[in-house]
Scaffold this motif. Sequence first.
Motif, mmCIF file in Angstrom:
data_model
loop_
_atom_site.group_PDB
_atom_site.id
_atom_site.type_symbol
_atom_site.label_atom_id
_atom_site.label_comp_id
_atom_site.label_asym_id
_atom_site.label_seq_id
_atom_site.Cartn_x
_atom_site.Cartn_y
_atom_site.Cartn_z
ATOM 1 N N GLU A 76 0.898 -1.319 -0.066
ATOM 2 C CA GLU A 76 -0.046 -0.161 0.115
ATOM 3 C C GLU A 76 0.858 1.386 0.127
ATOM 4 O OE1 GLU A 76 -0.267 -2.658 2.073
ATOM 5 O OE2 GLU A 76 -2.307 -3.153 2.119
ATOM 6 N N ARG A 77 1.884 1.384 0.884
ATOM 7 C CA ARG A 77 2.843 2.585 0.760
ATOM 8 C C ARG A 77 3.567 2.542 -0.453
ATOM 9 N NH1 ARG A 77 7.069 0.718 4.561
ATOM 10 N NH2 ARG A 77 5.311 1.022 6.014
ATOM 11 N N ALA A 78 3.602 1.629 -1.186
ATOM 12 C CA ALA A 78 4.632 1.842 -2.675
ATOM 13 C C ALA A 78 3.597 2.296 -3.499
ATOM 14 C CB ALA A 78 5.218 0.299 -2.977
ATOM 15 N N GLU A 79 2.359 1.824 -3.494
ATOM 16 C CA GLU A 79 1.343 2.418 -4.603
ATOM 17 C C GLU A 79 1.087 3.777 -4.213
ATOM 18 O OE1 GLU A 79 -1.875 -0.331 -4.834
ATOM 19 O OE2 GLU A 79 -0.938 -1.983 -5.806
ATOM 20 N N PHE A 80 0.965 4.018 -2.960
ATOM 21 C CA PHE A 80 0.646 5.492 -2.473
ATOM 22 C C PHE A 80 1.895 6.452 -2.936
ATOM 23 C CE2 PHE A 80 1.195 8.860 0.595
ATOM 24 C CZ PHE A 80 0.005 9.363 0.416
ATOM 25 N N ALA A 81 3.012 5.981 -2.855
ATOM 26 C CA ALA A 81 4.355 6.888 -3.398
ATOM 27 C C ALA A 81 3.962 6.991 -4.682
ATOM 28 C CB ALA A 81 5.640 6.408 -2.885
ATOM 29 N N LEU A 82 3.791 5.920 -5.611
ATOM 30 C CA LEU A 82 3.638 6.057 -7.106
ATOM 31 C C LEU A 82 2.577 6.955 -7.853
ATOM 32 C CD1 LEU A 82 4.591 2.256 -7.548
ATOM 33 C CD2 LEU A 82 6.017 4.213 -8.585
ATOM 34 N N ASP A 83 1.601 6.820 -6.862
ATOM 35 C CA ASP A 83 0.215 7.946 -7.163
ATOM 36 C C ASP A 83 0.645 9.115 -6.839
ATOM 37 O OD1 ASP A 83 -1.634 6.032 -7.986
ATOM 38 O OD2 ASP A 83 -2.289 5.340 -5.791
ATOM 39 N N LEU A 84 1.488 9.456 -5.745
ATOM 40 C CA LEU A 84 1.845 10.648 -5.551
ATOM 41 C C LEU A 84 2.841 11.358 -6.842
ATOM 42 C CD1 LEU A 84 2.843 11.107 -1.753
ATOM 43 C CD2 LEU A 84 0.977 12.106 -2.950
ATOM 44 N N ALA A 85 3.756 10.285 -7.121
ATOM 45 C CA ALA A 85 4.596 10.886 -8.273
ATOM 46 C C ALA A 85 4.077 10.895 -9.546
ATOM 47 C CB ALA A 85 5.710 9.691 -8.341
ATOM 48 N N ARG A 86 2.840 10.310 -9.853
ATOM 49 C CA ARG A 86 2.040 10.491 -11.084
ATOM 50 C C ARG A 86 1.534 11.611 -11.097
ATOM 51 N NH1 ARG A 86 -2.111 5.410 -12.427
ATOM 52 N NH2 ARG A 86 -2.915 6.180 -10.518
#
Length: 501
Positions: free
Chosen positions: A311-321
């Motif tokens: 969940e943490r990884a996907e959250f970080a990638l969503d922010l970067a997107r």
Amino acid sequence: MSEQKTGRLYGVGLGPGDPALMTLRAVEIIAEADVVAYHSARHGRSIARSIAAKHIRADHIEEALVYPVTTETTDHPGGYRGAMEDFYTEAAARLAVHLDAGLTVAVLAEGDPLFYGSYMHMHKRLADRYPTEVIPGVTSVSAAAARLGTPLAEGEEVLTILPGTLPEEELTARLASTDAAVVMKLGRTFPAVRRAFEASGRLPEARYVERATMAGERLGDLADTDAASVPYFAVAVLPSRIDAPRPGRTPGDGEVVVVGTGPAGPLWLTPETRGALAAADDLVGYTTYLERVPVRPGQVRHGSDNKVESERAEFALDLARRGRRVAVVSGGDPGVFAMATAVLEAASQEEYADVPVRVLPGVTAANAAAARAGAPLGHDYATISLSDRLKPWEVIAERLRAAASADLVLALYNPGSRSRTWQVGKARDLLLEHRSPDTPVVLGRDVGGPAESVRTVRLADLDPAEVDMRTILIVGSSQTRWVRRGDGRQIVWTPRRYPEG
């Protein structure tokens, strides 16, 4: 007959160039002096003298200390350094003649006398022999910030002053790891300095100041400065990041950088990691690891529990997107039982295919504990996690047997926790089937932290009750040595040479 008193030596800071920025004390000392000395190149023009020109009288004795070389080559047998050492010794001797005669000598210095100035070479040779006073001056660093009209360092920011003559890689590392910086001594060093700013990711922030407060002053962005036009009296400035305008971001500007903080606090961070943490808009990570990172104004911190890696990884990638620069904070090295795998696994999904992802290494817990103990990882070794949360114990046991039968040193991560108390005992018993009971085992707990404990026990004496989640175990091979030295300290090492046969 009374003994003649010696004269007094003054190092007089003149400020960055504008005579109006000389201090009252500097003007007073020049007025009182019998001798006014200043350094110059062989062309005879002295910037220091030009700054103080209207305060130099006809009855002053002037001592022009002319450099034998500046940037050109020399046939001196000691090279450039030897030529300059001889020059400073000879110049100090000339001033000593006046001081011995009881005259007051004022040595003029641009900026501040003890800040990258030539006066300091006179000071080191004369201050222990004559009464001496140094008159501080406004530095070029302060002048550059004033002319740019921007804060140089604020709050708890770290300001780093760097000579442009440093090796390019060293400049890059220091620029990447600091908050604010000034690089001096440009001129011929400018191309390498500019490359260092670019490699460190700091070029967009960097400003250029030439001849601050002097005739011919020039200000601009470092990225737009023509290298051929840069004189020695110019500086590159990284101003304060606090409240600095950030460039507008689009979705394509975002990225995720997975960083390792090492086993403990700031001493274990690499310069590259420091730079990535400072540049991030958002920090994402297990709350315990985020607490190791200094708080910076303008950054958003997203802490979470240790068991939500995906969940943490996907959250970080969503922010970067959405165009955010995100640092995912991991303990130790992010690629060793840590967050890099989770981020890369999520990033392999099609929806994140265009999000840039980088992984920056960190000092591993195994390396940290090994260094404290000596060099137990000096030969081949295997790294195994004893946690059965993500893989069955049968797999762990089989890997332990394989590594033990191959006579590898073992670095055992995640050996125990409140809910896992039996694995260490099982691992010990399994290893005793292949290893001598006297095999050294290093227990490294909280290495680098306030509760650090590193000690060595026999494999047969390894007590599971003394091992928790903050402990790493290093189990020696048949070749690992364990001795107590004359100072009482135990050291453990594994020889690099393995016996034949």
